[in-house]
Design an enzyme around this catalytic site. Structure first.
Site, PDB file in Angstrom:
ATOM      1  N   SER A 137       0.806  -1.223   0.000  1.00  0.00           N
ATOM      2  CA  SER A 137       0.000   0.000   0.000  1.00  0.00           C
ATOM      3  C   SER A 137       0.839   1.273   0.000  1.00  0.00           C
ATOM      4  O   SER A 137       1.905   1.337   0.624  1.00  0.00           O
ATOM      5  CB  SER A 137      -0.877  -0.007   1.255  1.00  0.00           C
ATOM      6  OG  SER A 137      -1.401   1.265   1.510  1.00  0.00           O
ATOM      7  N   GLU A 139       0.148   3.631   1.747  1.00  0.00           N
ATOM      8  CA  GLU A 139       0.217   4.063   3.155  1.00  0.00           C
ATOM      9  C   GLU A 139       1.616   3.846   3.732  1.00  0.00           C
ATOM     10  O   GLU A 139       1.975   4.464   4.730  1.00  0.00           O
ATOM     11  CB  GLU A 139      -0.792   3.275   3.994  1.00  0.00           C
ATOM     12  CG  GLU A 139      -2.135   3.935   4.153  1.00  0.00           C
ATOM     13  CD  GLU A 139      -2.100   5.212   4.981  1.00  0.00           C
ATOM     14  OE1 GLU A 139      -2.584   6.240   4.479  1.00  0.00           O
ATOM     15  OE2 GLU A 139      -1.594   5.186   6.124  1.00  0.00           O
ATOM     16  N   TYR A 161      -1.662   0.342  10.728  1.00  0.00           N
ATOM     17  CA  TYR A 161      -1.910  -0.312   9.436  1.00  0.00           C
ATOM     18  C   TYR A 161      -0.690  -0.159   8.516  1.00  0.00           C
ATOM     19  O   TYR A 161      -0.220  -1.129   7.911  1.00  0.00           O
ATOM     20  CB  TYR A 161      -3.155   0.296   8.780  1.00  0.00           C
ATOM     21  CG  TYR A 161      -3.348  -0.105   7.335  1.00  0.00           C
ATOM     22  CD1 TYR A 161      -3.932  -1.316   7.004  1.00  0.00           C
ATOM     23  CD2 TYR A 161      -2.934   0.737   6.296  1.00  0.00           C
ATOM     24  CE1 TYR A 161      -4.100  -1.689   5.669  1.00  0.00           C
ATOM     25  CE2 TYR A 161      -3.100   0.382   4.969  1.00  0.00           C
ATOM     26  CZ  TYR A 161      -3.680  -0.833   4.654  1.00  0.00           C
ATOM     27  OH  TYR A 161      -3.833  -1.197   3.336  1.00  0.00           O
TER      28      TYR A 161
HETATM   29  P1  NAP Z   1     -11.472  -4.454   1.745  1.00  0.00           P
HETATM   30  O1  NAP Z   1     -12.617  -4.144   0.847  1.00  0.00           O
HETATM   31  O2  NAP Z   1     -11.452  -3.909   3.114  1.00  0.00           O
HETATM   32  O3  NAP Z   1     -11.380  -6.059   1.820  1.00  0.00           O
HETATM   33  C1  NAP Z   1     -10.588  -6.699   2.784  1.00  0.00           C
HETATM   34  C2  NAP Z   1     -10.830  -8.197   2.672  1.00  0.00           C
HETATM   35  O4  NAP Z   1     -10.065  -8.861   3.694  1.00  0.00           O
HETATM   36  C3  NAP Z   1     -12.292  -8.604   2.910  1.00  0.00           C
HETATM   37  O5  NAP Z   1     -12.596  -9.695   2.059  1.00  0.00           O
HETATM   38  C4  NAP Z   1     -12.285  -9.065   4.357  1.00  0.00           C
HETATM   39  O6  NAP Z   1     -13.317  -9.957   4.673  1.00  0.00           O
HETATM   40  C5  NAP Z   1     -10.940  -9.756   4.385  1.00  0.00           C
HETATM   41  N1  NAP Z   1     -10.438  -9.989   5.735  1.00  0.00           N
HETATM   42  C6  NAP Z   1     -10.356  -9.106   6.758  1.00  0.00           C
HETATM   43  N2  NAP Z   1      -9.859  -9.701   7.863  1.00  0.00           N
HETATM   44  C7  NAP Z   1      -9.627 -10.992   7.519  1.00  0.00           C
HETATM   45  C8  NAP Z   1      -9.138 -12.126   8.224  1.00  0.00           C
HETATM   46  N3  NAP Z   1      -8.816 -12.054   9.516  1.00  0.00           N
HETATM   47  N4  NAP Z   1      -9.003 -13.304   7.551  1.00  0.00           N
HETATM   48  C9  NAP Z   1      -9.377 -13.400   6.262  1.00  0.00           C
HETATM   49  N5  NAP Z   1      -9.879 -12.373   5.553  1.00  0.00           N
HETATM   50  C10 NAP Z   1     -10.000 -11.186   6.183  1.00  0.00           C
HETATM   51  O7  NAP Z   1     -10.099  -4.053   1.062  1.00  0.00           O
HETATM   52  P2  NAP Z   1      -9.774  -3.727  -0.484  1.00  0.00           P
HETATM   53  O8  NAP Z   1      -9.995  -2.275  -0.697  1.00  0.00           O
HETATM   54  O9  NAP Z   1     -10.423  -4.729  -1.353  1.00  0.00           O
HETATM   55  O10 NAP Z   1      -8.190  -3.924  -0.481  1.00  0.00           O
HETATM   56  C11 NAP Z   1      -7.616  -5.202  -0.728  1.00  0.00           C
HETATM   57  C12 NAP Z   1      -6.221  -5.244  -0.129  1.00  0.00           C
HETATM   58  O11 NAP Z   1      -5.428  -4.229  -0.722  1.00  0.00           O
HETATM   59  C13 NAP Z   1      -6.142  -5.007   1.371  1.00  0.00           C
HETATM   60  O12 NAP Z   1      -5.076  -5.786   1.857  1.00  0.00           O
HETATM   61  C14 NAP Z   1      -5.804  -3.537   1.492  1.00  0.00           C
HETATM   62  O13 NAP Z   1      -5.138  -3.293   2.714  1.00  0.00           O
HETATM   63  C15 NAP Z   1      -4.897  -3.369   0.293  1.00  0.00           C
HETATM   64  N6  NAP Z   1      -4.864  -2.042  -0.317  1.00  0.00           N
HETATM   65  C16 NAP Z   1      -6.030  -1.411  -0.633  1.00  0.00           C
HETATM   66  C17 NAP Z   1      -5.980  -0.178  -1.265  1.00  0.00           C
HETATM   67  C18 NAP Z   1      -7.239   0.547  -1.644  1.00  0.00           C
HETATM   68  O14 NAP Z   1      -7.155   1.750  -1.906  1.00  0.00           O
HETATM   69  N7  NAP Z   1      -8.367  -0.137  -1.750  1.00  0.00           N
HETATM   70  C19 NAP Z   1      -4.740   0.398  -1.573  1.00  0.00           C
HETATM   71  C20 NAP Z   1      -3.571  -0.287  -1.242  1.00  0.00           C
HETATM   72  C21 NAP Z   1      -3.650  -1.524  -0.629  1.00  0.00           C
HETATM   73  P3  NAP Z   1     -14.808  -9.411   5.069  1.00  0.00           P
HETATM   74  O15 NAP Z   1     -15.480  -9.092   3.762  1.00  0.00           O
HETATM   75  O16 NAP Z   1     -15.406 -10.581   5.768  1.00  0.00           O
HETATM   76  O17 NAP Z   1     -14.627  -8.196   5.927  1.00  0.00           O
HETATM   77  N1  GDD Z   2     -12.356   7.205   6.178  1.00  0.00           N
HETATM   78  C1  GDD Z   2     -12.512   8.535   6.318  1.00  0.00           C
HETATM   79  N2  GDD Z   2     -13.673   9.011   6.849  1.00  0.00           N
HETATM   80  N3  GDD Z   2     -11.512   9.343   5.914  1.00  0.00           N
HETATM   81  C2  GDD Z   2     -11.704  10.684   6.040  1.00  0.00           C
HETATM   82  C3  GDD Z   2     -12.879  11.220   6.565  1.00  0.00           C
HETATM   83  C4  GDD Z   2     -13.909  10.350   7.003  1.00  0.00           C
HETATM   84  O1  GDD Z   2     -14.957  10.746   7.488  1.00  0.00           O
HETATM   85  N4  GDD Z   2     -12.769  12.576   6.538  1.00  0.00           N
HETATM   86  C5  GDD Z   2     -11.579  12.864   6.028  1.00  0.00           C
HETATM   87  N5  GDD Z   2     -10.924  11.714   5.721  1.00  0.00           N
HETATM   88  C6  GDD Z   2      -9.558  11.628   5.169  1.00  0.00           C
HETATM   89  C7  GDD Z   2      -8.618  10.755   5.993  1.00  0.00           C
HETATM   90  O2  GDD Z   2      -8.128  11.476   7.133  1.00  0.00           O
HETATM   91  C8  GDD Z   2      -7.539  10.446   4.951  1.00  0.00           C
HETATM   92  O3  GDD Z   2      -6.596  11.487   4.905  1.00  0.00           O
HETATM   93  C9  GDD Z   2      -8.314  10.430   3.626  1.00  0.00           C
HETATM   94  O4  GDD Z   2      -9.607  11.000   3.904  1.00  0.00           O
HETATM   95  C10 GDD Z   2      -8.507   9.057   3.020  1.00  0.00           C
HETATM   96  O5  GDD Z   2      -9.068   8.202   3.983  1.00  0.00           O
HETATM   97  P1  GDD Z   2      -9.627   6.747   3.584  1.00  0.00           P
HETATM   98  O6  GDD Z   2     -10.596   6.861   2.483  1.00  0.00           O
HETATM   99  O7  GDD Z   2     -10.071   6.095   4.849  1.00  0.00           O
HETATM  100  O8  GDD Z   2      -8.359   6.009   2.946  1.00  0.00           O
HETATM  101  P2  GDD Z   2      -6.845   5.900   3.450  1.00  0.00           P
HETATM  102  O9  GDD Z   2      -6.027   6.691   2.473  1.00  0.00           O
HETATM  103  O10 GDD Z   2      -6.697   6.188   4.870  1.00  0.00           O
HETATM  104  O11 GDD Z   2      -6.571   4.337   3.261  1.00  0.00           O
HETATM  105  C11 GDD Z   2      -7.002   3.655   2.069  1.00  0.00           C
HETATM  106  O12 GDD Z   2      -5.985   3.741   1.099  1.00  0.00           O
HETATM  107  C12 GDD Z   2      -4.765   3.074   1.429  1.00  0.00           C
HETATM  108  C13 GDD Z   2      -3.781   3.285   0.276  1.00  0.00           C
HETATM  109  O13 GDD Z   2      -3.135   4.527   0.430  1.00  0.00           O
HETATM  110  C14 GDD Z   2      -7.326   2.212   2.468  1.00  0.00           C
HETATM  111  O14 GDD Z   2      -7.943   1.568   1.390  1.00  0.00           O
HETATM  112  C15 GDD Z   2      -6.062   1.442   2.820  1.00  0.00           C
HETATM  113  O15 GDD Z   2      -6.394   0.056   3.004  1.00  0.00           O
HETATM  114  C16 GDD Z   2      -5.074   1.593   1.660  1.00  0.00           C
HETATM  115  O16 GDD Z   2      -3.877   0.893   1.927  1.00  0.00           O
END
Ligand code: NAP
Ligand code: GDD
Length: 343
Positions: A137, A139, A161
């Site tokens: 990520s 992050e 995280y």
């Molecule tokens: P998500 O929608 O939150 O999905 C997370 C998945 O992990 C869900 O299927 C969840 O199951 C499963 N999970 C959580 N805890 C678990 C456990 N203890 N054992 C087995 N499965 C578990 O995340 P996503 O947005 O699809 O992201 C996929 C991956 O990419 C994650 O690892 C995330 O950290 C990473 N990532 C995401 C982003 C982004 O912007 N989306 C960016 C960079 C990296 P449930 O459905 O049952 O909750």
């Molecule tokens: N969730 C959330 N809720 N974020 C908020 C809010 C709110 O009400 N208001 C402001 N934000 C700001 C957060 O402080 C952060 O700076 C930004 O919106 C994005 O927050 P999220 O959408 O929760 O995403 P993230 O960037 O913290 O994390 C996501 O992206 C990562 C990749 O950079 C997640 O998907 C992570 O799993 C992923 O790794």
């Protein structure tokens, strides 16, 4: 060539559902790990195959299987890998919410960090050599040391995280170097879609704008509006995951759009789509602030473009607008009593 078999952890998540669809369209047999919940947690994949089998035995002709499991359960992971013998493993499961990771740091570390090593050890224990993808990520860059961020930018995580993802990144590199595993990291910047979890900021905004437009809600409570993110479309990002595992050599890649926008800009686009002024509907709630914030993310995807032939197509405004449109449709369908499936 015989059919390839893939195992996906996190199959019920945003990315897991799109990746499942992509791999099925390429003729893969797809196995997903589903964790047990007290309510249904398969809404994102229910539309893929109505006759999906939970657990076993395999159903003739059905290329999609779900198995109960958890990244906290090492013996279950080894059993599943031994039985499925996958050619490719995509480790997408995680406690993926940054804000929540401050509330449950130990659990986040157990699943998002130790879970990865459980999976890698299960592979070693079974004695097979599948190709391995780790969902790393942006992050990890946290307090960014360079703009834009590349594969060589040093990490400086700002949350439990982020720290857990740094561990998983390095353990993936370590198993590649130690055991010759074809193990790769996709360093994905934020990616969104109509299937994005409702508590992440883009979806919270697009869903909120749709509810407010339809008179179902009046206010939207948010935290820091000044943070900047590099937002792309999840459907395109899972294609990058697949491309990474098709390379002859394992490696690490930044997947991003190379554009950055504030939360405020996201509000402007989303509320303009429903012809409202966001300033009349948004209030700041300090509960959504984080103890440490990531102020700006912007990724340089030129290595992915050069080596994988991958580049983003859907940019920020189009992405937010398609999410608002999908939320409006979802609410209309729900009000009409139609099936509650997110597209
Ligand atoms: P998500 O929608 O939150 O999905 C997370 C998945 O992990 C869900 O299927 C969840 O199951 C499963 N999970 C959580 N805890 C678990 C456990 N203890 N054992 C087995 N499965 C578990 O995340 P996503 O947005 O699809 O992201 C996929 C991956 O990419 C994650 O690892 C995330 O950290 C990473 N990532 C995401 C982003 C982004 O912007 N989306 C960016 C960079 C990296 P449930 O459905 O049952 O909750
Ligand atoms: N969730 C959330 N809720 N974020 C908020 C809010 C709110 O009400 N208001 C402001 N934000 C700001 C957060 O402080 C952060 O700076 C930004 O919106 C994005 O927050 P999220 O959408 O929760 O995403 P993230 O960037 O913290 O994390 C996501 O992206 C990562 C990749 O950079 C997640 O998907 C992570 O799993 C992923 O790794």
């Amino acid at each position: 060539m015989s059919k390839k078999t893939a195992l996906i952890t996190g199959v019920t998540g945003q990315d897991g559902s799109y990746l499942t669809e992509l791999l099925l369209s390429k003729g893969y047999e797809v196995h997903g790990i589903l964790r047990r919940a007290s309510t249904f947690n398969t809404s994102r994949i229910d539309g893929i195959r109505k006759d999906t089998i939970y657990g076993n035995p395999p159903n003739e002709g059905n290329p999609f299987f779900l198995h109960y499991g958890d990244l906290g359960d090492a013996s279950n992971l080894a059993r599943l890998i031994g039985r499925i013998q996958p050619d490719e493993i995509y480790n997408l499961a995680a406690q993926s919410h940054v804000r929540v990771s401050f509330d449950i740091p130990e659990y986040t570390t157990d699943i998002t960090a130790t879970g990865t090593i459980r999976l890698l050890e299960a592979i070693r224990e079974v004695g097979i050599k599948p190709r391995f993808y780790q969902a790393s990520s942006s992050e990890m860059y946290g307090l960014v040391q360079q703009i834009p961020q590349t594969e060589t930018t040093p990490f400086y995580p700002r949350s439990p995280y982020g720290c857990a993802k740094v561990f998983s990144y390095w353990v993936t590199v370590n198993y590649r170097e130690s055991y010759g595993l074809h193990a790769s990291n996709g360093i994905l910047f934020n990616h969104e879609s109509p299937r994005r979890g409702e508590s992440f900021v883009t979806r919270k905004i697009t869903r909120g704008a749709a509810h407010i437009k339809l008179g179902l809600q009046d206010k939207l409570f948010l935290g820091n509006l000044d943070a900047r993110r590099d937002w792309g479309y999840a459907k395109e990002y899972v294609d990058a995951m697949w491309r990474i595992l098709q390379q002859p050599e394992p490696d690490d890649y930044v997947i991003a759009t190379n554009e950055t926008h504030t939360i405020r800009e996201c509000l402007e686009v989303a509320f303009a789509r429903v012809e409202l002024d966001w300033k009349n509907h948004v209030e700041i709630d300090p509960r959504y602030y984080r103890p440490a914030e990531v102020d700006i993310l912007i990724g340089d995807y030129s290595k992915a473009k050069r080596k994988l032939g991958w580049e983003p197509r859907t940019k920020f405004k189009e992405l937010i607008e398609l999410m608002v449109d999908a939320d409006l449709k979802l609410i209309h369908d729900q009000l009409a009593g139609k099936v509650n499936r997110q597209d």
